[in-house]
Write an enzyme that holds these catalytic residues in place. Structure first.
Site, mmCIF file in Angstrom:
data_model
loop_
_atom_site.group_PDB
_atom_site.id
_atom_site.type_symbol
_atom_site.label_atom_id
_atom_site.label_comp_id
_atom_site.label_asym_id
_atom_site.label_seq_id
_atom_site.Cartn_x
_atom_site.Cartn_y
_atom_site.Cartn_z
ATOM 1 N N GLU A 163 10.250 -2.308 -8.946
ATOM 2 C CA GLU A 163 9.506 -1.044 -9.036
ATOM 3 C C GLU A 163 8.843 -0.914 -10.401
ATOM 4 O O GLU A 163 9.496 -1.064 -11.428
ATOM 5 C CB GLU A 163 10.473 0.128 -8.814
ATOM 6 N N TYR B 35 2.073 4.357 -9.033
ATOM 7 C CA TYR B 35 3.401 3.895 -8.620
ATOM 8 C C TYR B 35 3.225 2.619 -7.805
ATOM 9 O O TYR B 35 2.367 2.544 -6.920
ATOM 10 C CB TYR B 35 4.080 4.965 -7.753
#
Ligand code: ADP
Ligand code: MG
Length: 386
Positions: free
Chosen positions: A197, A109
């Site tokens: 993101e 992530y």
């Protein structure tokens, strides 16, 4: 402002961040052509909606043949996809991204956002990327690492490397990952993002680092200097009333309640929503008509509030500073006549030209309940809709 995954990937690619080869389709007839173009044995068919959680909701399908690509495309196009981010009403899939399947070794992530506690842009990373990141954040927060970025120095390479070590990026791809981090920061700053993101960022069996998903959000106030980003706007994905309001220069956000609010100034608008809730009501919207709103703007604001069938009452709470109470009053009277007001209306006016404003309201034949204070107005509107 939100954009689609395929658009975000196009932008990331322009910042030298590797993304899988992909084709965008909106018609089922184009599925096969797209499949041939990406030249891969495995392809992934991905629903393009402005919401995450698609994988778990069946909006990301792995296809092993051209036939499967066609079948999945047919299944997804036009379908309503409900994910944990869309709300129960879901979102209609109008566009698909068909992309090269990737040989995932591990999912990470990586994100950048503004941390409002430290007032600093912050890079966040975890070795537990993929579709369960929310759970990781809740249950094992120690697996999430942050680097607070100095606004003058920017993201330093040693910070990017430290993150790579913390999340156990394999040593042979650390330098590639650092480059991706630096480029992501560059993109965040240059395009006035509020969020960039990549989840997952993957390391493949071929030892490549690739952005497999991308979510980018932009500061709407800066779109005037990011015309290229504005091109990405997809009005189909936005609330109809919010789009209309923005065309009239109104800040409007639709909510789930039944008391329409018309207020000037964001702070007063927030306080008005709070006080409605305090008295047991539920606001149907946030609406800031702005400091120097014209009669026309007020009329439009009124129409937008009333076009929402759930609205059972309206509370107008105006403090006239630059904005004059008489202007608001005539806007209200005009709009109420035009739209055939069918719900109780409570008005609290204070400030410049207040007596003139009250005269206008009193002399009209519209049924208006006036209130002397914000507190009284909120109480009255909540009572009236019961
Ligand atoms: P969402 O975050 O909306 O669920 P993602 O794009 O992250 O959608 O996809 C969900 C999961 O599907 C990813 O975590 C990854 O495991 C898999 N996936 C997505 N794209 C690909 C791809 N091109 N090749 C292989 N697997 C993929
Ligand atoms: Mg994802």
């Amino acid at each position: 402002m939100n954009i689609h995954e395929y658009q975000a990937k196009e932008l990331l690619k322009s910042y030298n961040i590797p993304v899988p080869k992909g084709e965008v389709i909106t018609k089922i007839e184009d599925a096969e052509k797209a499949a041939w173009k990406i030249e891969s044995n495995i392809a992934v068919v991905k629903a393009q909606i402005h919401a995450g959680g698609r994988g778990k909701a069946g909006g990301v399908k792995i296809a092993k043949s051209i036939d499967e690509i066609r079948d999945f495309s047919e299944e997804l196009l036009g379908k309503n996809l409900v994910t944990h981010q869309t709300g129960p009403q879901g979102k209609e899939i109008k566009t698909l991204l068909i992309e090269e399947g990737c040989n995932i070794e591990k999912e990470y992530y990586l994100a950048i956002t503004l941390d409002r506690e430290t007032s600093r842009v912050t890079m966040i990373a975890s070795e537990e990327g993929g579709t369960d990141i929310e759970e990781v954040a809740a249950k094992s927060p120690e697996k999430i690492f942050k680097e607070v970025i100095d606004p003058v120095v920017g993201l330093a390479e040693f910070q990017a490397r430290r993150l790579c070590f913390n999340i156990n990026i394999p040593s042979n791809v650390i330098s590639d990952t650092v480059k991706i981090m630096m480029n992501l920061y560059k993109c965040f700053m240059e395009k006035d993002c509020t969020l960039t993101e990549i989840n997952p960022l993957v390391v493949t069996a071929e030892e490549k680092v690739i952005a497999l998903d991308a979510k980018l959000n932009f500061d709407e106030n800066s779109l005037y200097r990011n015309k290229d980003i504005l091109e990405y706007r997809d009005l189909d994905e936005e609330d109809e009333k919010e789009v209309e309001a923005s065309e009239h220069g109104l800040s409007y956000i639709s909510l789930d309640g039944n008391i329409g609010c018309m207020v000037n100034g964001a702070g007063l608008a927030m306080a008005t929503m709070d006080i409605i809730k305090y008295y047991g009501g539920e606001p149907a919207n946030f609406l800031d008509v702005g400091g120097g709103a014209s009669e026309e703007k007020v009329t439009n604001a009124f129409k937008i509030i009333l076009s929402d069938d759930r609205v059972k009452g309206i509370f107008v709470n105006i403090f006239g500073g630059i904005m004059k109470c008489d202007v608001i009053a005539s806007g209200i009277v005009k709009a109420a006549k035009e739209v055939n007001l069918r719900v109780p209306l409570v008005v609290r006016l204070e400030g410049t030209n207040v007596s003139l404003g009250k005269e206008i309201l009193d002399s009209s034949d519209i049924n208006i309940v006036t209130a002397k204070s914000m507190d009284e107005g909120a109480k009255k509107v909540v009572e009236l809709i019961k």
